[in-house]
Write a protein that holds these residues in place. Sequence first.
Motif, PDB file in Angstrom:
ATOM      1  N   PHE A   1      40.621  33.909  38.842  1.00 59.02           N
ATOM      2  CA  PHE A   1      40.809  34.046  40.302  1.00 59.02           C
ATOM      3  C   PHE A   1      40.983  32.657  40.926  1.00 59.02           C
TER       4      PHE A   1
ATOM      5  N   VAL B   1      42.536  31.793  44.357  1.00 56.58           N
ATOM      6  CA  VAL B   1      41.615  32.565  45.203  1.00 56.58           C
ATOM      7  C   VAL B   1      40.307  31.785  45.317  1.00 56.58           C
TER       8      VAL B   1
ATOM      9  N   TYR C   1      34.463  35.755  45.382  1.00 56.86           N
ATOM     10  CA  TYR C   1      35.911  35.878  45.161  1.00 56.86           C
ATOM     11  C   TYR C   1      36.461  37.153  45.792  1.00 56.86           C
TER      12      TYR C   1
ATOM     13  N   MET D   1      38.944  39.325  47.548  1.00 55.33           N
ATOM     14  CA  MET D   1      40.398  39.118  47.514  1.00 55.33           C
ATOM     15  C   MET D   1      41.142  40.406  47.833  1.00 55.33           C
TER      16      MET D   1
ATOM     17  N   GLU E   1      46.223  39.971  45.280  1.00 54.04           N
ATOM     18  CA  GLU E   1      45.624  38.842  44.544  1.00 54.04           C
ATOM     19  C   GLU E   1      45.013  39.310  43.221  1.00 54.04           C
TER      20      GLU E   1
END
Lengths: 365, 365
Positions: free
Chosen positions: B141, B146, B192, B194, B198
């Motif tokens: 990620f 991200v 994370y 997202m 993503e």
Amino acid sequence: MSWLLTEDHLADLARGAAVLGTGGGGDPYVGRLLVRAAIREHGPVTVLDPSEVDDDSLVIPTAQMGAPTVVFEKIPAGTEAVTALRALEARLGRRAAATMPIECGGINSMIPLVVGARTGLPVVDADGMGRAFPELHMETFGVYGVPGSPMAIAGERGETTVIDTGTDNRRMEWLARGVTIRLGGVAHIAEYAMSGSEVKRTAIPRTLTLAHTVGKAIREARSNHEDPIAHLGSVLGDTLYGHMRVLFRGKISDVERRTEAGFARGRAGAVSFDGGHKLEVLFQNENLVALVDDEVRCVVPDLVCVLDSERAEPITTETLRYGQRVTVIGISTPDLMRTPEALATFGPAAFGLPYEFRPVEEINA
Amino acid sequence: MSWLLTEDHLADLARGAAVLGTGGGGDPYVGRLLVRAAIREHGPVTVLDPSEVDDDSLVIPTAQMGAPTVVFEKIPAGTEAVTALRALEARLGRRAAATMPIECGGINSMIPLVVGARTGLPVVDADGMGRAFPELHMETFGVYGVPGSPMAIAGERGETTVIDTGTDNRRMEWLARGVTIRLGGVAHIAEYAMSGSEVKRTAIPRTLTLAHTVGKAIREARSNHEDPIAHLGSVLGDTLYGHMRVLFRGKISDVERRTEAGFARGRAGAVSFDGGHKLEVLFQNENLVALVDDEVRCVVPDLVCVLDSERAEPITTETLRYGQRVTVIGISTPDLMRTPEALATFGPAAFGLPYEFRPVEEINA
């Protein structure tokens, strides 16, 4: 009554705050430089008497957190506490109407003034310790029911951490200390967000004014060639901190100081000028107890202040050195700091000290 | 295609996830118990193929964080990761449409399923490591843009901490590790956050299905009296993890393991059954490199898996013991984990190892 704090107040205020900081609360020179820079850039700061704060308005105290030994070497930019304040406002979904100190001290009386200058917020003339203490749960705010959480911590790179431990202020301190250690030993915080009515109920009132009064008394006595310590005692007589006692005069003979677990811990020894008596002061960031010839003469929460003998300049625990000629004084604390619930939170037992609390004016009657 | 995960999948899934966890990612028995309890109480969990996630929907990965040596002794209640998820949702001002693992592992493939069962959220069949890694910035990620922040951490007493280090995922890891240590060495996290698009761009796809396939292959080979490790190799041939190599067979001769700075670090040695060869595996929570007779045979990010020789049961770093008879295998990783930017984040140099990355299928051609 509110008053406008300008650059002219800073020298006295920083000195007096360092006296009330009882060896901790940060270096007054650093604190003074931070406020001076903020006032020069943004103008003077409104200091608000606690009686003038609206009962419903939101007050968010701001401070610096960390071991004084580290703080002394790691000068803040001055914006960190504003970052912490803004992070806590975002969490609460509400803007603060004022900020306030959490404790008295060379830096921690000053940080809210830096925030005030930079944001335009007034600073409430009160705090949550009435002195300095090493840990965040040792606040009269918490003693009387205001939770410290949620609290925000800002680091020097703009990082923020928001901690929420509900009503468990000790757990909050434990986690915040861990974050502060990871941030390099010093951080800036916003915590104990409360209403104006909670300020009136739980804060030690008018300690900024008191710090200024103390600092000014010492300066004026010096100018007038009076004994600054005697003059300080007479000035304190009219305040909530009504009893001052000289506990010891002598020379620092040894200092043990270690920075561990995010605190500066240690002890200082001194011998009297005639060599006949000895003093021991134990500290954790702040001075906790003064023993003269192994007898307790003043113990937390009452104030143990180490001043240089000639000029009555306060000496913080991180600047104690062999050979300094010192006068150690004890100062009584307001009733709000001596209740059973207050002593349970920041009395001798809370620091693992094997002494009962007795008021300094009783011990030294 | 989405599928419904029930109690019947758990034994295979946990075993396979522990293989992919390369010695870390938590104990499969503990992980399995946690999901079983949640499914029995709340019903089965929808596992969502990454292609089915709406591009605009919010996915919040959840996990457990800490040294496996501690995790093994400190069984979670099962609600902590939900608390972390809710704290991050509150910070973002938005509810998650799904959760997802951050890594493969006996516990960390399972925690999102616990969250899914308890909240009704689907779990995306993908993760951010394609194996297990010890640190939070070691996510595909993050490698592909991200940010991990803001992240939420929940403790066993319901405490929450929300950390925001902007785009600096290493700094986030550093602060989160400090908080986790203060929480006793284990915590639960949500990070994370997202969008669906993503997920499709940065996650290693279908690793829950893969873990189930791996665990099932081992079980079926046992039942059919086939060699489970050989069967595993043939099954992996059809996946993104296409190359499996047997690196070593022998007996564990020594294990050094210490829990320090919030990690389980150490090494394990083994000697071949004929006594003529030796193996060394270095680990930080997860196995990082396998050296046979001092030559690198498989190194991060490729998978070094220690299996018991008879049943091919994966052995995690905290359960390695003197005398265990083991087969050590290397498994190749998907291309997304072998790009220069991926190797900069979790290749050998990121762990201070003095080796160049070479694909396991090239080293053992």
